[in-house]
Design an enzyme around this catalytic site. Sequence first.
Site, PDB file in Angstrom:
ATOM      1  N   TYR A 185      -7.302   2.482   6.304  1.00 59.72           N
ATOM      2  CA  TYR A 185      -5.912   0.946   5.664  1.00 59.72           C
ATOM      3  C   TYR A 185      -6.552  -0.671   7.150  1.00 59.72           C
ATOM      4  CZ  TYR A 185      -3.243   4.139   9.250  1.00 59.72           C
ATOM      5  OH  TYR A 185      -3.146   5.279  10.175  1.00 59.72           O
TER       6      TYR A 185
ATOM      7  N   ASP B   2       1.190  10.251   3.258  1.00 60.95           N
ATOM      8  CA  ASP B   2       1.597  11.288   4.313  1.00 60.95           C
ATOM      9  C   ASP B   2       1.131  12.208   5.075  1.00 60.95           C
ATOM     10  OD1 ASP B   2       3.696  12.526   5.775  1.00 60.95           O
ATOM     11  OD2 ASP B   2       4.583  13.274   3.802  1.00 60.95           O
TER      12      ASP B   2
ATOM     13  N   CYS C 213      15.143  42.631 -18.601  1.00 58.44           N
ATOM     14  CA  CYS C 213      15.700  42.624 -19.422  1.00 58.44           C
ATOM     15  C   CYS C 213      15.432  43.491 -20.769  1.00 58.44           C
ATOM     16  CB  CYS C 213      17.121  42.753 -19.122  1.00 58.44           C
ATOM     17  SG  CYS C 213      18.151  43.437 -20.078  1.00 58.44           S
TER      18      CYS C 213
ATOM     19  N   LYS D 106      11.212   3.250   2.556  1.00 63.19           N
ATOM     20  CA  LYS D 106      10.048   4.997   2.737  1.00 63.19           C
ATOM     21  C   LYS D 106      11.401   4.972   1.127  1.00 63.19           C
ATOM     22  CE  LYS D 106       8.558   6.126   7.241  1.00 63.19           C
ATOM     23  NZ  LYS D 106       9.496   7.524   6.848  1.00 63.19           N
TER      24      LYS D 106
ATOM     25  N   CYS E 192      22.139  41.924 -24.621  1.00 62.55           N
ATOM     26  CA  CYS E 192      22.146  41.205 -23.489  1.00 62.55           C
ATOM     27  C   CYS E 192      23.010  39.939 -23.405  1.00 62.55           C
ATOM     28  CB  CYS E 192      21.470  41.346 -22.586  1.00 62.55           C
ATOM     29  SG  CYS E 192      21.098  40.364 -21.303  1.00 62.55           S
TER      30      CYS E 192
ATOM     31  N   GLU F 104       0.828  -1.050   0.036  1.00 61.40           N
ATOM     32  CA  GLU F 104       0.303  -0.178  -0.353  1.00 61.40           C
ATOM     33  C   GLU F 104       0.994   1.434  -0.391  1.00 61.40           C
ATOM     34  OE1 GLU F 104      -2.624  -0.667   3.756  1.00 61.40           O
ATOM     35  OE2 GLU F 104      -2.970  -2.684   3.255  1.00 61.40           O
TER      36      GLU F 104
ATOM     37  N   CYS G  48      24.053  42.949 -18.645  1.00 62.70           N
ATOM     38  CA  CYS G  48      24.749  43.893 -19.914  1.00 62.70           C
ATOM     39  C   CYS G  48      24.188  46.046 -19.196  1.00 62.70           C
ATOM     40  CB  CYS G  48      23.628  43.919 -20.668  1.00 62.70           C
ATOM     41  SG  CYS G  48      22.138  44.368 -20.881  1.00 62.70           S
TER      42      CYS G  48
ATOM     43  N   CYS H  35      20.006  45.382 -14.908  1.00 63.55           N
ATOM     44  CA  CYS H  35      20.379  43.860 -15.823  1.00 63.55           C
ATOM     45  C   CYS H  35      21.611  43.441 -14.854  1.00 63.55           C
ATOM     46  CB  CYS H  35      20.371  43.894 -17.064  1.00 63.55           C
ATOM     47  SG  CYS H  35      20.527  42.207 -17.753  1.00 63.55           S
TER      48      CYS H  35
ATOM     49  N   LYS I  36       1.727   4.532   1.306  1.00 64.06           N
ATOM     50  CA  LYS I  36       2.208   5.318   3.455  1.00 64.06           C
ATOM     51  C   LYS I  36       2.349   6.922   2.936  1.00 64.06           C
ATOM     52  CE  LYS I  36       5.122   5.305   6.922  1.00 64.06           C
ATOM     53  NZ  LYS I  36       5.125   6.463   7.189  1.00 64.06           N
TER      54      LYS I  36
HETATM   55  S1  IVH Z   1      -1.044   0.150   8.488  1.00 66.78           S
HETATM   56  C1  IVH Z   1      -0.048  -1.532  12.868  1.00 66.78           C
HETATM   57  N1  IVH Z   1      -1.000   1.346   6.115  1.00 66.78           N
HETATM   58  O1  IVH Z   1       2.088   5.492   8.716  1.00 66.78           O
HETATM   59  C2  IVH Z   1       0.313   0.035  11.612  1.00 66.78           C
HETATM   60  N2  IVH Z   1      -0.065   2.912   8.023  1.00 66.78           N
HETATM   61  O2  IVH Z   1       4.460   5.083  10.778  1.00 66.78           O
HETATM   62  C3  IVH Z   1      -0.796   0.576  11.312  1.00 66.78           C
HETATM   63  N3  IVH Z   1       0.424   5.463   6.895  1.00 66.78           N
HETATM   64  O3  IVH Z   1       0.105   6.021  11.975  1.00 66.78           O
HETATM   65  C4  IVH Z   1      -0.217   1.567  10.694  1.00 66.78           C
HETATM   66  N4  IVH Z   1      -0.012   5.058   5.311  1.00 66.78           N
HETATM   67  O4  IVH Z   1      -0.590   7.136  10.112  1.00 66.78           O
HETATM   68  C5  IVH Z   1      -0.723   1.177   7.577  1.00 66.78           C
HETATM   69  N5  IVH Z   1      -1.421   2.495   4.407  1.00 66.78           N
HETATM   70  C6  IVH Z   1      -0.616   2.159   5.881  1.00 66.78           C
HETATM   71  C7  IVH Z   1      -0.489   3.398   5.863  1.00 66.78           C
HETATM   72  C8  IVH Z   1       0.459   4.024   7.335  1.00 66.78           C
HETATM   73  C9  IVH Z   1       0.200   5.956   6.023  1.00 66.78           C
HETATM   74  C10 IVH Z   1       0.774   6.082   8.773  1.00 66.78           C
HETATM   75  C11 IVH Z   1       0.027   6.138   9.605  1.00 66.78           C
HETATM   76  C12 IVH Z   1       1.136   5.245  10.419  1.00 66.78           C
HETATM   77  C13 IVH Z   1       1.801   5.454   9.882  1.00 66.78           C
HETATM   78  C14 IVH Z   1       2.762   4.455  10.520  1.00 66.78           C
END
Ligand code: IVH
Length: 666
Positions: free
Chosen positions: A225, A117, A426, A314, A432, A113, A411, A408, A115
């Site tokens: 999630y 932010d 300019c 990451k 120039c 999945e 020039c 400028c 992640k």
């Molecule tokens: S699972 C026990 N799935 O990442 C695991 N977390 O560092 C629970 N996050 O606090 C998290 N996308 O805020 C999970 N597809 C995803 C996620 C996700 C973002 C964030 C979440 C969590 C942090 C963990």
Amino acid sequence: MNNEIKAVIEKLRLQLNEHSYRYYVLDEPTISDAEYDKLYHELLNLEQNYPQFISKDSPTQRIGDKPLDGFSQVKHEIPMLSLGNVFTDDELIDFDRRLRDLAEINEIEYSAEPKLDGLAVSIVYQNGKLHQAATRGDGTVGEDITANIRTIKSIPLTLRGELIPAKLEIRGEVIMPRSGFTKYNQTAELLGEKTFANPRNAAAGSLRQLDPKQTAKRPLKFYAYSLGVVFENLEFTTHIETLNWIQSLGIPVNNLNQTVQGANGCQKFYEKIGKLRDSLDYDIDGVVYKVNDLALQQKLGFVTKSPRWATAHKFPAQEAVTVIDKIDVQVGRTGSITPVARLKPVVVGGVTVTNATLHNEDEIRRKDVRQGDSVFVRRAGDVIPEVVKVILSKRPKDSVEFQMPTHCPVCETELHKIEGEAVLRCPAGLYCDAQRKEAVKHFASRKAMDIEGLGDKLVEQMVDEGLIKTAADIFYLKQQDVSQLERMGEKSAQNLLQSIEKSKHTSLNKFIYALGIREVGEATALTLAQKLRNIQNLSKSSVEELKELPDIGPIVAERITQFFSEEHNLQVIQQLLDAGIYWDEIEVPDENTQTLAGKTVVLTGTLTQFTRATAKEKLLKLGAKVAGSVSKNTDYVIAGANAGSKLTKAESLGIEVKDEEWLMEL
Ligand code: IVH
């Protein structure tokens, strides 16, 4: 009578909920926004006239009317954990090997999945109604943000479906889409309100509002999630099944989630999402792998603060904090003066960054950027790094506002600001040196005259040495002039002269594009070439005549006539033609062969028969417009191998998807 009204009200609510589900979860709306608004107002009206029928879960009741005094605390019945991290392939392989050893199996299936932010939140439904929502807090105790969560339109107040547990806790991420973030910051700036450094901070700030009316104005979204507490035994055996069920309840789940096999599958997913990263409308900071088999998850269990059965992989951070040593200004091809921040070197998105654009004076004023400031720098994909925000608390005491130069830097001509334009220019044009260099670089570049080996550095060197003053001078270079340049040998000089010779055979559209007329890009150059057939016609056309041509507006027409009214431009063109530049008679598409006239086409994925550039050229010749992103206005998407989010989006919008063969046949 009252019962009838009640029934109408309830029917409207069901309809509105159904449309929200189609819009937010399935991404397949069946009615327009206007039609939705009409139904919504019908409901609102009825509820105002019959307040006895207002209920808390009505789509009209998302925004509470009273600001809170503070947030109360919520204890998480099941702690909200965090995730371990891997950063490299080796660490990923180790993670997978550890689990296989513990589980004593050969290959593990993972749910992979993005992640997201944003901010982790927990949402509890009781008997299918949104009951309480909380932040993650320290994992054990969070803050009650129910009123704010209720304002997020993609989160249902009532769950869909029949078999809904008496108590159901959904966990997921609240994010602010990038598009919404940009718009929000723009408006906030205009109103003199607080802006945010990034979408994550914006999402966090929005959820921390005590007045839900304020939160309601922020464009937030939610993706689930996982589950938390559930009263009732669910009979799922995999995590992905759980996610599909959550989605069926009307709660958005990210559509990029998928199952993969083993570390190898994880690695491929990581790469795929890495490529998509910049095209997504939300920030992600990596991907997450979770053992898909729920029984195996149980068996693997937890370490102190995180599950053993999951990890985050990451991406390099797209943002970093650094210090502006100095602000310089650069002169562009058209004389535009762009301020640039010279930074203490910092790694952003895996690359060391030393410069960031500050765009123009207005931008510097708005962000109040000064020399010596500590700033957030952001770099997404191939985009030029940008200063996003100043950290005012770290500003040196003796700091002064930055002043744009009046003359400028190259020039020394006095700079002009044209009314209605944000940039300072300019006006010296080709007198120039900076603009001269940029004009020659553009002329020689791949999409223009395509002179192989004549790169930016070499052009600068040649202009500095006085070897060339205009693009035409390129064609009068002598071997001995070139070979005496630093880092140039006999052989490379010879090669360069050969490619200069070769470039003389070009096409009219490329030649027009190479002239570097302001506002005349590749597509406009092609139109001009096809419609006017030669340079004489082009140079003699009036604004009125040019405006008659497809896609040429008054500004472009003005720029073109202005260019040809300048004596030295005509001289350079004559010298170029005298040097022997030539092109074949332009193929003018017969109206009948313009099969794609008026159509908008988007290219995505890897093409095998064409390069992107040739495919684009072919499409333009067929009369199509080539766009960079998919929208409602797209007519066709041509998808090559490994097509990603653009393809997904096209499919969800029901846009016709074609392959390369189709283009070949046309
Ligand atoms: S699972 C026990 N799935 O990442 C695991 N977390 O560092 C629970 N996050 O606090 C998290 N996308 O805020 C999970 N597809 C995803 C996620 C996700 C973002 C964030 C979440 C969590 C942090 C963990």
